[in-house]
Scaffold this active site. Structure first.
Site, PDB file in Angstrom:
ATOM      1  N   ARG A   1       0.816  -1.208   0.000  1.00 12.12           N
ATOM      2  CA  ARG A   1       0.000   0.000   0.000  1.00 12.12           C
ATOM      3  C   ARG A   1       0.850   1.258   0.000  1.00 12.12           C
ATOM      4  O   ARG A   1       0.427   2.310  -0.491  1.00 12.12           O
ATOM      5  CB  ARG A   1      -0.942   0.003   1.210  1.00 12.12           C
ATOM      6  CG  ARG A   1      -2.080  -0.999   1.103  1.00 12.12           C
ATOM      7  CD  ARG A   1      -3.146  -0.749   2.139  1.00 12.12           C
ATOM      8  NE  ARG A   1      -2.656  -0.941   3.494  1.00 12.12           N
ATOM      9  CZ  ARG A   1      -2.522  -2.120   4.089  1.00 12.12           C
ATOM     10  NH1 ARG A   1      -2.811  -3.231   3.420  1.00 12.12           N
ATOM     11  NH2 ARG A   1      -2.078  -2.218   5.333  1.00 12.12           N
TER      12      ARG A   1
ATOM     13  N   TYR B   1       0.264   4.366  -2.418  1.00 12.33           N
ATOM     14  CA  TYR B   1       0.124   5.776  -2.014  1.00 12.33           C
ATOM     15  C   TYR B   1       1.075   6.658  -2.804  1.00 12.33           C
ATOM     16  O   TYR B   1       0.731   7.779  -3.196  1.00 12.33           O
ATOM     17  CB  TYR B   1       0.393   5.923  -0.517  1.00 12.33           C
ATOM     18  CG  TYR B   1      -0.568   5.143   0.359  1.00 12.33           C
ATOM     19  CD1 TYR B   1      -1.841   4.794  -0.097  1.00 12.33           C
ATOM     20  CD2 TYR B   1      -0.207   4.722   1.647  1.00 12.33           C
ATOM     21  CE1 TYR B   1      -2.718   4.078   0.692  1.00 12.33           C
ATOM     22  CE2 TYR B   1      -1.082   4.008   2.442  1.00 12.33           C
ATOM     23  CZ  TYR B   1      -2.333   3.686   1.963  1.00 12.33           C
ATOM     24  OH  TYR B   1      -3.197   2.993   2.748  1.00 12.33           O
TER      25      TYR B   1
ATOM     26  N   TYR C   1     -12.280   9.990   0.881  1.00 14.50           N
ATOM     27  CA  TYR C   1     -13.390   9.481   1.680  1.00 14.50           C
ATOM     28  C   TYR C   1     -13.348  10.044   3.100  1.00 14.50           C
ATOM     29  O   TYR C   1     -12.286  10.141   3.717  1.00 14.50           O
ATOM     30  CB  TYR C   1     -13.303   7.954   1.706  1.00 14.50           C
ATOM     31  CG  TYR C   1     -14.390   7.257   2.481  1.00 14.50           C
ATOM     32  CD1 TYR C   1     -15.688   7.221   2.000  1.00 14.50           C
ATOM     33  CD2 TYR C   1     -14.117   6.621   3.688  1.00 14.50           C
ATOM     34  CE1 TYR C   1     -16.690   6.569   2.688  1.00 14.50           C
ATOM     35  CE2 TYR C   1     -15.113   5.962   4.384  1.00 14.50           C
ATOM     36  CZ  TYR C   1     -16.403   5.949   3.890  1.00 14.50           C
ATOM     37  OH  TYR C   1     -17.384   5.308   4.577  1.00 14.50           O
TER      38      TYR C   1
END
Length: 843
Positions: free
Chosen positions: A651, A655, A677
């Site tokens: 991840r 990013y 979000y």
């Protein structure tokens, strides 16, 4: 899919049937008659080149042919020229052939083919005129009536009269059933299937196509066998049966190619490509087919087929995740569709004009008959008593009045049709074509006389919001009102029309200053609009350009005005901008704003957030699918950052890929809005990192807050963090750094599903990781301590998740990536464990 080119050429395939019934020839002419019949048979059952070769072989004996035999061979030759692509020459030859003395069956057949070729060349008045002439011979040639009725059904399909088209096709089928011609039955069934197709009755059309295949196999007609299979595939695709559509499409393609029918082959390729895309397989094959098909249809200038191909390419690009290319193909499809709609309107107008002319002729004939009767009465009146003379004169007077009324009505109808062809029915201003036609003349006149000439392009600001908020009836009323206001402001001093949608074009024989004054008068005239009890206002933005050295043509002048309109939109809307003034301010400096979508975008997104999304040059989004879909409605060009995630991918790499995508646009000088979000600064690596990088490079960057999952948690669970305090940590951070929880207060552990994932590659919960978290918590909490697994509701129709369970049972629970663990204080007020139930007001 509706492809006039393919259908029109199929008429040519059946218009030349086997030999006509003729008297038995003498023995020395029997051989020639047999050769003529063989040519007619090859025209139906084989590639057109074979019948052409047979005609050439017969040329040496041409002098021995009867006139009728020559006419029959000429008909086959002209039909072959049309199939070979030389349709203008075929049309001229068919027109000359109709001037000859032909037997009725052959004449009807020539009318049928000529009508198809004229329709293919989009000479709609000629096509409908020939169709009406041919229909007069139906009763004189029952054997040929089915083919002509089929042609009539097809033309009525083209002008949108699908109900009438179906009636004609079924009438043709009834006529065919009375005879014993298998090929005529094959063709009649194809007409009924085509009519059902265009009426939207896909399952019915598929049944008719199966019957067509059976009949065409018995008739040994290879083109219509392939056409029937293509129709079954097309109907299967329309009903979502893509495996079946793929099978039939491939069979049709092979058979079309075998008989050399290129139009049918390319239609079959579209069915195959559509089915491959829908089933998400062999996308490279679909790409190759669509690319080749698009090239072919562009050569043929078939706008509807080009638009369909572009739409399939857009769907293919979307399947492959290439949003940019999908948007490009969609825009190209829309542009070509607009041209096709113009052609459809021209077809419809030609149909109405021919119908009108036909009715007018019938009325004139009726009047002539009436005049004959009056004349007869006058002759009779001279032989009768004197008082009968007065009765005859009264009859003449009545006839004259009837003639006057009919002619006046005819004149009004003609004037009404002309007005409709030149004006927009909603705003009553000129339509796009008429504005350009009148504008060209006015522009040339202004250049010749040295008078100034100015173009204005205007549209309604945020017109989509009017439709979305108040309904399409309100949008129509806004366009109608604006049309009236423009008509008042312009008057007889210029040319005003609706260009399409909510855009208007105004042409004035005046300078730019007078044009700006006109637009200011228009803006002052605008007032609130009320529809169904709802009142709203509209604003307009306008671009003004006066003719000068750079605008050598009206098209260039309107383009410059349109660019000025773009600047007016960019500078804030509700204004008039003159071309050439302040253009340097169009390029804004790079800037970044990071906004939060909230948990439920439809409820939580602030007006500031929506404004930033609308106004940014580039919009990135990392949110749930529901929020992404709503943002896509606001900004169809939104870039989905979620595509950077991949199974097994670290991840942290994901990013950094997101950082790079955003920074690339900032370094290109763009105004960027990044939507994340919830709250964009809570448990979010990318927003903080990209803001740090932007500021380090001197690019302005700011963050607008949003509603976070923590805020929803307090509301849904009834918890006040101010009562006992709150300790909020990421679950893996809590494990790795051996953090000690404050058991007297509320503890929130985020991303519980990823507990202990140091590789940053996991996207789901593993019982071992959750159990390690439980073991750590058991140091401070009893095993039966009640905890809560919380998930905020992402849609208004959902309810938040708040599962209460014992600490020991956490490892067996269900987790999502966004599940939060809520650990109430070890003891509540009064020594009771659990979440506080009785809090003082204002605590």
């Amino acid at each position: 899919m509706f492809r006039p080119l393919a259908s029109a050429l199929l008429w040519l395939a059946f218009a030349c049937a086997p030999a006509f019934a003729v008297d038995a020839p003498p023995a020395d002419a029997a051989v020639l008659e047999a050769k003529v019949r063989e040519i007619e048979r090859l025209a139906v059952t084989a590639h057109w080149s074979k019948s052409d070769a047979a005609i050439e072989a017969l040329e040496q004996q041409a002098s021995a042919l009867t006139p009728l035999q020559r006419h029959r061979i000429d008909f086959v030759r002209l039909r072959n020229r049309a199939l070979a692509g030389d349709q203008p020459a075929a049309l001229k030859g068919l027109a000359d052939l109709l001037k000859q003395d032909l037997p009725v069956p052959l004449r009807v057949r020539v009318y049928t083919t000529a009508t198809g070729v004229a329709a293919n060349l989009e000479d709609w008045p000629l096509a409908f005129a020939w169709l009406n002439e041919g229909l007069k011979y139906l009763h004189d040639s029952p054997a040929e009536s089915a083919r002509l009725l089929g042609a009539a059904s097809y033309l009525h399909t083209l002008v949108g009269e699908t109900g009438r088209a179906r009636e004609l096709a079924l009438q043709a089928l009834d006529n065919v059933k009375q005879g014993n011609d298998p090929r005529a039955l094959c063709l009649a069934l194809s007409d009924v299937a085509l009519a059902e197709d265009h009426a939207g009755h896909f399952s019915e059309a598929e049944k008719w196509r199966h019957r067509q295949i059976d009949a065409c196999v018995r008739a040994a007609d290879p083109i219509f066998i392939a056409n029937g299979k293509y129709g079954v595939g097309k109907m299967a695709a329309a009903q979502g049966h893509h495996d079946e559509a793929l099978k039939w499409g491939r069979e049709a393609l092979a058979e079309f190619e075998q008989v050399g029918f290129a139009v049918g082959a390319y239609s079959a390729r579209l069915v195959i490509a559509e089915s491959l895309i829908a089933s998400n397989r062999q996308l490279d094959e679909a790409q190759a087919m669509l690319t080749d098909t698009l090239r072919y249809y562009r050569q043929q200038k078939s706008d509807l087929a080009i638009a369909e191909t572009e739409r399939l390419l857009a769907r293919l690009a979307e399947k492959r995740g290439d949003i940019g290319k999908a948007l490009l193909h969609t825009k190209q499809a829309m542009a070509v569709s607009e041209a096709a709609e113009v052609q459809a309107r021209e077809r419809r107008l030609a149909y109405l004009q021919v119908q009108f002319d036909t009715r007018l002729k019938e009325q004139q004939i009726a009047l002539l008959e009436a005049e004959k009767q009056v004349a007869a009465l006058q002759v009779t009146a001279t032989k009768r008593w004197q008082w009968l003379l007065g009765l005859g004169m009264a009859g003449l007077l009545v006839t004259a009045i009837l003639l006057s009324v009919l002619l006046r009505r005819s004149f009004r109808q003609r004037r009404r049709y002309r007005w409709l062809s030149e004006h927009d029915s909603l705003t009553r201003l000129f339509n796009y074509q008429q504005v350009r036609k009148l504008g060209e003349a006015a522009f040339a006149r202004a250049r010749d006389t040295g008078r100034p000439f100015t173009a204005i392009v205007a549209d309604i600001d945020l017109f989509k919001q009017v439709n979305d908020r108040y309904g399409h009836a309100a949008g129509d009323e806004a366009l109608c009102s604006l049309g009236a206001w423009i008509s008042e402001a312009v008057g007889d001093n210029g040319i005003a029309g609706r260009s399409g949608g909510d855009e208007f074009t105004i042409l004035l024989e005046a300078d730019a200053a007078e044009a700006e004054a006109t637009m200011q008068r228009l803006r002052a005239r605008m007032e609130p609009i009320t529809v169904f009890g709802q009142t709203f206002r509209i604003n307009i933005s306008s671009g003004v350009c006066q003719a000068g050295g750079e605008a050598a043509t009206l098209e260039q002048l309107v383009h410059e005005a349109d660019q000025a309109l773009y600047r007016a939109k960019h500078e804030g809307r509700d204004r008039v901008v003159r071309a050439g003034e302040g253009a340097a301010t169009l390029v804004p400096a790079a800037g970044l704003v990071v906004v939060g979508s909230g948990i439920q975008f439809g409820r939580h997104a602030s007006e500031r957030c929506l404004s930033e999304i609308r106004e940014a040059e580039v919009v990135f989004c990392l949110a749930d699918p529901f929020a992404l879909a709503m943002i896509h409605d606001l900004r169809p060009d939104v870039v989905n950052l979620g595509v950077h995630y991949a199974p097994g991918k670290d991840r942290r790499d994901t990013y950094r890929d997101m950082d790079a995508a955003i920074m690339a646009q900032l370094r290109a000088g763009k105004q960027v809005c990044a939507v994340f979000y919830g709250h964009p600064g809570v448990f979010a690596d990318v927003p903080h990192e990209v803001m740090r990088k932007a500021r380090a490079e001197g690019i302005p960057a700011r963050m607008e807050p949003g509603i976070s999952a923590e805020a929803c948690l307090y509301a849904d669970l009834g918890i006040d963090p101010g009562h006992r305090g709150v300790q909020s940590m990421e679950a893996t951070h809590f494990l790795v750094y051996d953090r000690r929880p404050d058991t007297a207060g509320l503890v929130l552990l985020w991303q519980v599903a990823l507990s202990g994932d140091l590789s940053c590659t996991r996207l789901h919960a593993e019982p071992e990781g959750v159990q390690a978290l439980v073991d750590r918590l058991l140091r401070w909490y009893p095993a039966d301590h009640e905890v809560i697994l919380y998930e905020a509701a992402r849609l208004p129709i959902e309810t938040p998740r708040a599962d209460r369970l014992a600490l020991r049972d956490l490892a067996a629970a269900r987790y999502e990536e966004y599940t939060t663990l809520v650990i109430p204080p070890l003891e509540g007020p009064g020594g009771k464990p659990g979440v506080e139930q009785d809090q003082l007001p204002g605590s």
